[in-house]
Design a protein around this motif. Sequence first.
Motif, mmCIF file in Angstrom:
data_model
loop_
_atom_site.group_PDB
_atom_site.id
_atom_site.type_symbol
_atom_site.label_atom_id
_atom_site.label_comp_id
_atom_site.label_asym_id
_atom_site.label_seq_id
_atom_site.Cartn_x
_atom_site.Cartn_y
_atom_site.Cartn_z
ATOM 1 N N TYR A 114 6.612 6.426 7.558
ATOM 2 C CA TYR A 114 5.416 6.544 6.722
ATOM 3 C C TYR A 114 5.324 5.386 5.737
ATOM 4 O O TYR A 114 4.299 4.713 5.627
ATOM 5 N N VAL A 115 6.401 5.145 5.005
ATOM 6 C CA VAL A 115 6.398 4.093 3.986
ATOM 7 C C VAL A 115 6.246 2.727 4.641
ATOM 8 O O VAL A 115 5.466 1.890 4.161
ATOM 9 N N GLN A 116 6.940 2.498 5.732
ATOM 10 C CA GLN A 116 6.877 1.214 6.420
ATOM 11 C C GLN A 116 5.443 0.904 6.861
ATOM 12 O O GLN A 116 4.927 -0.181 6.604
ATOM 13 N N SER A 117 4.804 1.857 7.488
ATOM 14 C CA SER A 117 3.439 1.671 7.983
ATOM 15 C C SER A 117 2.458 1.430 6.838
ATOM 16 O O SER A 117 1.661 0.484 6.871
ATOM 17 N N HIS A 118 2.501 2.285 5.829
ATOM 18 C CA HIS A 118 1.553 2.169 4.724
ATOM 19 C C HIS A 118 1.832 0.950 3.844
ATOM 20 O O HIS A 118 0.897 0.353 3.296
ATOM 21 N N TYR A 119 3.089 0.570 3.715
ATOM 22 C CA TYR A 119 3.415 -0.631 2.941
ATOM 23 C C TYR A 119 2.864 -1.865 3.647
ATOM 24 O O TYR A 119 2.295 -2.745 2.994
ATOM 25 N N ASN A 120 3.022 -1.933 4.966
ATOM 26 C CA ASN A 120 2.492 -3.073 5.721
ATOM 27 C C ASN A 120 0.974 -3.158 5.571
ATOM 28 O O ASN A 120 0.420 -4.253 5.421
ATOM 29 N N ASP A 121 0.285 -2.026 5.601
ATOM 30 C CA ASP A 121 -1.171 -2.009 5.398
ATOM 31 C C ASP A 121 -1.535 -2.506 4.002
ATOM 32 O O ASP A 121 -2.459 -3.302 3.828
ATOM 33 N N TRP A 122 -0.818 -2.010 2.992
ATOM 34 C CA TRP A 122 -1.066 -2.436 1.614
ATOM 35 C C TRP A 122 -0.846 -3.940 1.462
ATOM 36 O O TRP A 122 -1.662 -4.630 0.854
ATOM 37 N N TYR A 123 0.238 -4.449 2.018
ATOM 38 C CA TYR A 123 0.573 -5.868 1.909
ATOM 39 C C TYR A 123 -0.509 -6.728 2.558
ATOM 40 O O TYR A 123 -0.917 -7.755 2.008
ATOM 41 N N ASN A 124 -0.989 -6.281 3.712
ATOM 42 C CA ASN A 124 -2.039 -7.020 4.413
ATOM 43 C C ASN A 124 -3.318 -7.066 3.579
ATOM 44 O O ASN A 124 -3.966 -8.114 3.469
ATOM 45 N N LYS A 125 -3.693 -5.942 2.985
ATOM 46 C CA LYS A 125 -4.893 -5.900 2.142
ATOM 47 C C LYS A 125 -4.706 -6.711 0.859
ATOM 48 O O LYS A 125 -5.621 -7.394 0.403
#
Length: 161
Positions: A114-125
């Motif tokens: 969960y954290v890995q996926s959402h962190y990658n999305d946040w970083y991209n944005k």
Amino acid sequence: MIRITDMQQNRKALYMILHKQDLCEQYAREMNGISFLGAQNLDGMPHGSNTGNPTQQKALKLTDIESRKSWIIAIEAMEDTLPENQIEFLRLRRMAETMSFKAHEKGRPSWVAYVQSHYNDWYNKRYGKETCISVDTLKSWQARIVEKTVRIAIYNGCFSF
């Protein structure tokens, strides 16, 4: 006197970090209810619901309130030291904690995906570029956050030795 081990300190600190919102809410409720800890109005009638030592009960209640306050201060002091990416990690880690993942006895902890996926999305944005944060990095961040919090908590007297 019972000696608390490093592992017990780390577990307690991690629990307090991840449940900071509940800790703050509980502290606020108890502070609002502190006026009810005063002396009873004795009218000569027996009051069976408040048996025991009221002074001792008040002291224990105040000790619990002070303990929560010390933990909140320790956690907020730790949060003030974190860079932006670790603040986001901590926010996501807390969200993962509140979700109902099945606990695994072996293998990857359930919060990691969960954290890995959402962190990658946040970083991209946030930065406009792709990233793939490793599991080891997430675990290392968590360990450092816990370590900082334990040091501050010891200084604040959150652990009794």
